[in-house]
Design a protein around this motif. Sequence first.
Motif, mmCIF file in Angstrom:
data_model
loop_
_atom_site.group_PDB
_atom_site.id
_atom_site.type_symbol
_atom_site.label_atom_id
_atom_site.label_comp_id
_atom_site.label_asym_id
_atom_site.label_seq_id
_atom_site.Cartn_x
_atom_site.Cartn_y
_atom_site.Cartn_z
ATOM 1 N N ARG A 14 11.040 69.094 4.064
ATOM 2 C CA ARG A 14 11.210 68.492 5.389
ATOM 3 C C ARG A 14 11.448 69.572 6.444
ATOM 4 N NH1 ARG A 14 15.889 66.293 7.990
ATOM 5 N NH2 ARG A 14 15.380 64.567 9.366
ATOM 6 N N ASP A 33 12.098 65.474 16.505
ATOM 7 C CA ASP A 33 12.740 64.327 15.857
ATOM 8 C C ASP A 33 11.921 63.992 14.615
ATOM 9 O OD1 ASP A 33 13.703 61.898 14.963
ATOM 10 O OD2 ASP A 33 13.463 60.864 16.890
ATOM 11 N N ASP A 35 11.922 61.604 12.719
ATOM 12 C CA ASP A 35 11.595 60.187 12.569
ATOM 13 C C ASP A 35 10.660 59.674 13.667
ATOM 14 O OD1 ASP A 35 13.146 59.778 10.200
ATOM 15 O OD2 ASP A 35 14.930 59.907 11.455
ATOM 16 N N THR A 73 5.363 60.124 10.153
ATOM 17 C CA THR A 73 6.525 60.864 10.652
ATOM 18 C C THR A 73 6.798 62.023 9.698
ATOM 19 O OG1 THR A 73 8.250 59.685 9.431
ATOM 20 C CG2 THR A 73 7.570 58.725 11.553
ATOM 21 N N THR A 75 9.602 62.690 8.317
ATOM 22 C CA THR A 75 10.420 62.164 7.224
ATOM 23 C C THR A 75 9.549 61.506 6.155
ATOM 24 O OG1 THR A 75 12.330 61.874 8.672
ATOM 25 C CG2 THR A 75 12.298 60.559 6.658
#
Length: 88
Positions: A14, A33, A35, A73, A75
């Motif tokens: 990540r 970000d 997400d 995303t 994530t």
Amino acid sequence: MSGTQAGMTAAQVRAWLIDRVAFLLELRAQDIDPDAELAELGLDSVYAVMLGGEIEEEFGLVVEPTVAWDNPTITVLAGHLAAELGVR
């Protein structure tokens, strides 16, 4: 997977993705970000293909050119890659 990735964790996957997306979009990693939708961050189709190529090179995986759109995303994409790599 290259030798440097042998002991990599999902959190490191990540973090790597955050760094690469930040680099491609000329943003600071702390401004990403994980997400947020990659398209909303500014990732277009050219950058998405580039990111796919970097994923293949870094992790020794073969990914579809649509990997960034199929996993929208950081994530979600990190989770997908971690599963492919068999890391937690």
